[in-house]
Design a protein around this motif. Sequence first.
Motif, short mmCIF file in Angstrom:
data_model
loop_
_atom_site.label_atom_id
_atom_site.label_comp_id
_atom_site.label_asym_id
_atom_site.label_seq_id
_atom_site.Cartn_x
_atom_site.Cartn_y
_atom_site.Cartn_z
N LEU A 266 15.05 -1.77 102.42
CA LEU A 266 15.75 -2.22 101.29
C LEU A 266 14.91 -2.78 99.90
CD1 LEU A 266 18.82 -3.10 100.35
CD2 LEU A 266 18.15 -5.26 101.39
N ARG A 267 13.77 -3.40 100.52
CA ARG A 267 12.73 -3.88 99.44
C ARG A 267 12.29 -2.70 98.71
NH1 ARG A 267 9.85 -6.25 102.69
NH2 ARG A 267 10.88 -8.26 102.72
N GLU A 268 11.86 -1.88 99.24
CA GLU A 268 11.43 -0.75 98.49
C GLU A 268 12.48 -0.12 97.61
OE1 GLU A 268 10.37 2.04 101.70
OE2 GLU A 268 8.31 1.03 101.93
N ARG A 269 13.82 -0.12 98.11
CA ARG A 269 14.81 0.61 97.18
C ARG A 269 15.16 -0.24 96.07
NH1 ARG A 269 17.85 2.22 94.07
NH2 ARG A 269 19.88 3.35 94.13
N LEU A 270 15.19 -1.65 96.16
CA LEU A 270 15.25 -2.52 95.02
C LEU A 270 14.22 -2.53 93.92
CD1 LEU A 270 16.91 -5.39 96.99
CD2 LEU A 270 17.99 -4.20 95.44
N THR A 271 13.02 -2.26 94.38
CA THR A 271 12.11 -2.32 93.14
C THR A 271 11.66 -1.01 92.79
OG1 THR A 271 10.45 -1.99 95.22
CG2 THR A 271 11.11 -4.29 94.31
N LYS A 272 12.38 0.01 93.15
CA LYS A 272 11.81 1.54 92.54
C LYS A 272 13.07 2.15 92.19
CE LYS A 272 8.23 2.74 96.16
NZ LYS A 272 7.73 3.49 97.13
N THR A 273 13.21 1.91 90.63
CA THR A 273 14.25 2.51 89.98
C THR A 273 13.91 3.38 89.10
OG1 THR A 273 14.21 0.49 88.65
CG2 THR A 273 15.64 0.25 90.42
N LYS A 274 14.82 4.12 88.28
CA LYS A 274 14.86 5.09 87.28
C LYS A 274 14.62 4.10 86.14
CE LYS A 274 17.55 8.30 89.53
NZ LYS A 274 18.81 9.51 89.28
N ASP A 275 14.11 4.84 85.06
CA ASP A 275 13.60 4.27 83.54
C ASP A 275 13.27 2.79 83.55
OD1 ASP A 275 14.71 6.85 82.95
OD2 ASP A 275 16.74 5.97 83.01
N LYS A 276 12.49 2.35 84.69
CA LYS A 276 11.92 1.06 84.89
C LYS A 276 13.01 -0.12 84.32
CE LYS A 276 7.48 2.48 83.30
NZ LYS A 276 6.32 2.25 82.28
N LYS A 277 14.23 0.34 84.86
CA LYS A 277 15.41 -0.70 84.64
C LYS A 277 15.72 -1.48 86.05
CE LYS A 277 17.83 0.95 80.86
NZ LYS A 277 19.49 1.37 80.24
N MET A 278 16.01 -2.78 86.03
CA MET A 278 15.88 -3.45 87.36
C MET A 278 17.41 -3.33 87.98
SD MET A 278 14.23 -7.26 86.69
CE MET A 278 12.24 -7.35 86.65
N ILE A 279 17.55 -3.80 89.19
CA ILE A 279 18.80 -3.97 89.66
C ILE A 279 19.10 -5.33 89.98
CG2 ILE A 279 19.86 -3.64 92.21
CD1 ILE A 279 18.22 -1.10 92.62
N LEU A 280 20.33 -5.69 89.62
CA LEU A 280 20.91 -7.03 89.68
C LEU A 280 21.66 -7.11 90.92
CD1 LEU A 280 21.61 -10.02 88.57
CD2 LEU A 280 23.51 -8.76 87.32
N VAL A 281 21.26 -8.06 91.72
CA VAL A 281 21.98 -8.30 93.23
C VAL A 281 22.72 -9.73 92.78
CG1 VAL A 281 21.77 -8.94 95.51
CG2 VAL A 281 20.28 -7.33 94.42
N ILE A 282 23.98 -9.54 93.19
CA ILE A 282 24.91 -10.79 93.04
C ILE A 282 25.37 -11.37 94.61
CG2 ILE A 282 27.08 -11.91 92.12
CD1 ILE A 282 26.79 -10.05 89.77
N LEU A 283 24.83 -12.40 94.93
CA LEU A 283 25.34 -12.94 96.22
C LEU A 283 26.34 -14.06 95.88
CD1 LEU A 283 21.93 -13.05 98.03
CD2 LEU A 283 23.59 -11.35 97.99
N ASP A 284 27.65 -13.80 96.31
CA ASP A 284 28.71 -14.78 95.82
C ASP A 284 28.96 -15.90 97.05
OD1 ASP A 284 30.63 -15.66 94.62
OD2 ASP A 284 32.11 -14.31 95.07
N ASP A 285 29.01 -17.13 96.69
CA ASP A 285 29.54 -18.11 97.65
C ASP A 285 28.60 -18.34 98.84
OD1 ASP A 285 31.28 -20.17 98.32
OD2 ASP A 285 32.69 -18.82 99.44
N ILE A 286 27.22 -18.63 98.61
CA ILE A 286 26.09 -19.04 99.08
C ILE A 286 26.61 -20.89 99.87
CG2 ILE A 286 23.70 -19.67 99.40
CD1 ILE A 286 24.33 -16.90 98.93
N CYS A 287 26.53 -20.87 101.14
CA CYS A 287 26.92 -22.20 101.61
C CYS A 287 25.57 -22.78 102.03
CB CYS A 287 27.79 -21.91 102.80
SG CYS A 287 29.51 -21.36 102.31
N GLU A 288 24.57 -22.21 102.19
CA GLU A 288 23.69 -22.92 102.94
C GLU A 288 22.32 -22.27 102.32
OE1 GLU A 288 23.43 -21.05 107.08
OE2 GLU A 288 24.58 -22.91 106.96
N TYR A 289 20.88 -22.36 102.71
CA TYR A 289 19.64 -21.68 102.52
C TYR A 289 19.65 -20.48 102.91
CZ TYR A 289 15.04 -20.12 102.62
OH TYR A 289 13.92 -19.25 102.43
N LEU A 290 19.39 -19.29 102.03
CA LEU A 290 19.29 -17.91 102.44
C LEU A 290 18.02 -17.38 102.29
CD1 LEU A 290 21.75 -15.95 103.82
CD2 LEU A 290 22.11 -15.30 101.11
#
Length: 795
Positions: A266-290
Amino acid sequence: MSRTNSSVKKYRKKKKKRERSRMEILIAIAGKVVDCMVEPVKQWLCYSIHYNSNIESMKKQVEKLRDARDRVQHSVDAAIRNGEEIEGDVKNWLKEADGIIELVRKDSEGEEEEKRKCCNGTFLNLKLRHQLSQKAKKIVQDIDKALEIGKFDKVSYHPPQHGIVTTRCRDYVDSESRMSTVKRLMEALRDDNIHLIGVWGMAGVGKTTLVREVANQAKQENLFVEVPIVNVTETPDHKQIQIDIACVLGLQLDVESSVTGRAIRLRERLTKTKDKKMILVILDDICEYLDLEKIGIPSEGCKVLLTSRNRDVLVQAMSTEKDFGLEVLGEEEAWSLFEKMAGDCVNKDNMRSTATEVAKACAGLPLALVTVSKALKNKSLNEWKDALQLLRRPATRNLPRMQSPIYSSIELSYSHLESEEVKYFFLRCAQMHFSIYHQDLLKYCYGLGSFHGINTLEEARHRLDRLVGNLKDSCLLLDCPDHGSKEFHTHMHSVVRRVARLIASKDHNMITVREDDGLKERLDVDSLKSCKEFSISGGDFHELPNGVEYCPELRFLHVYGGDRPLQISDTFFEGMGKLQVLDFTEMQLPALPSSLGLLRNLQTLCLDQCVLGDIAIIGELKNLVILSLMNSNISQLPREIGLLTHLRLLDLSNCSKLEVIPPNVLSRLEALEELYMGNNFVQWEAEKLNNASLVELKHLSHLTTLEIDIRDASNLPKDFLFKKLERYVIFVGDVWDRSYKREVSKTLKLKLNESFQSEVGIKMLLKRTESLYLDELKGVKSAWKKYAMANFPAT
């Protein structure tokens, strides 16, 4: 002659040789011609001879193709039902197979037609037999090739689920507050130096709706190649979070592999993208440390947007680099959302006023506004009025459909509070009025023993500050808008308060009766027998509900009388042996019930804003630790108060009519830690003849908090030393505004005349003073003046 004959012979010999060569060539050519003519004839005859076998072979193969085509189509249909995309070569193969099958069908129909035309259908002419046989053999070859190609390992794939939509969320409204937050969030997302962003707010305030709008705008601006949005469950499952993110990104993870193995992919996929654009990950409703690294979300190379109901989870636990708090909607914004969800029905003449009141009852909470408006859309006026009553009254155990999601979301926030101590503290806050006065909380919680491991009031105050901060971070308490100082007051959202009171009543036997609650009439003896805390106020009552005196389990009783006389029998407290906190506020009490003296376990007694007569019986409450007479009209403090040797807090603030405190009463309260006498008693004497003297305060060796008003500086003793004071508001002199209000800690207001003698004690306080006011310094040594002016140049 001989030469001539010889030449002729040679010539004839050459001629014959040439003729033989020509003949051989002609024979060879003729052979070739025959060969060229025989092979086509041979093939032509072969197709005709093998007509039946070629046609039969074609029919058998086309049946195989039809079966293979059906098998592939079944797999395709199943994949489509699962929301999968079909591979392009599979689509092409199905199209080709359908073409072959259709061609065979047409050829078969054509053959039958020709048979009917030729010799009554018995024979076909040789030319047609040749054509059909040749075509059949070609089709068989095509079918064989198609059958070989059609052996697919898989026919489909899981497409990336982009996690966002390009259309605006229906529940989003372009309010000024929301647009401002979205704008600032977008700026943070564009900032290359910010990778971890947080959005926090109370349950139902619209965090999810807001971040989805942000994701929508980010998509439109093409800021990110992908924006997976994952809802983090109440109990976070790292594996499921990994799978959800991977699914959106179109990444196939081996679910049987370890968490670490999946994280690497997953780390490799999140950092290797086309056109040097990033991926935005939205984690909704965190209740505790993750642990983001454990999941496979890198600290750099992509951006992460978190939402939580608890600010502390984001700022402290997750270390967000930028965070945004989300408040409830203002009245105009709330109505705009409510009107949008409810439709035109709210603008009808007979409906508008009721609809407006219903919207106000939602108190700006988007979840409540959306849920209630949708539930009432196109309903009758009577149904709207009934809903208004439901919203104004505390919820019952059987929640209406429109209230259920609101209450469930807030109850979830309550369940995630870190300890039973903070959970109880939250419920205790809910029993109070809109403005929650921290000093009242201290008096109640200390008297109830709510703070575990606490001994002194100073320790209790620190614990209270931490719990208030905890609830603020969880968005269950808010800063009070009606008070300038956040240090002394907070408030609770009305919807949150209703949920808290429901929980308190259902699970903790805490009953609260307020004006328009409609509960007073429904109180029964059985419910009161099990009741542990009871509060009643706001109603037009002249006596307490029947049965209140029969509460053997009662630990807390608060009655807000509304400045009216209240009938309380002399035996009222006989059945309340476990009572620990008693608060009678704004009541007319000519005499206290004699049964009050039976409350041996009473720790806190508050008689604030009361019209009081004889209160000498208080001296029998030997275990009392907190006594508050704040804002009452008492004129003389009973001598019996001196018997309360366990007293730690005495609040006489703003008792403007208090003129007499008998000598040697205050000095006997040696356990006293906090003494509040602001804007009240000013008749201090130097010799303790008829009234109290400031000298008595020297005996209060545990004093940490002092608020006092000294009109005559000459009454200050020389050894006026309080080394343990942590908070103080001391007025000396006769020029200060006596309108009582809580000041900041360590406030000193001085007007010193020539007879001032306690320079050492005041100088010691001055070293710790945070707010200093000076009027005159007559008779004060110049060195001391220089010290004051140097340390407080603005005074």
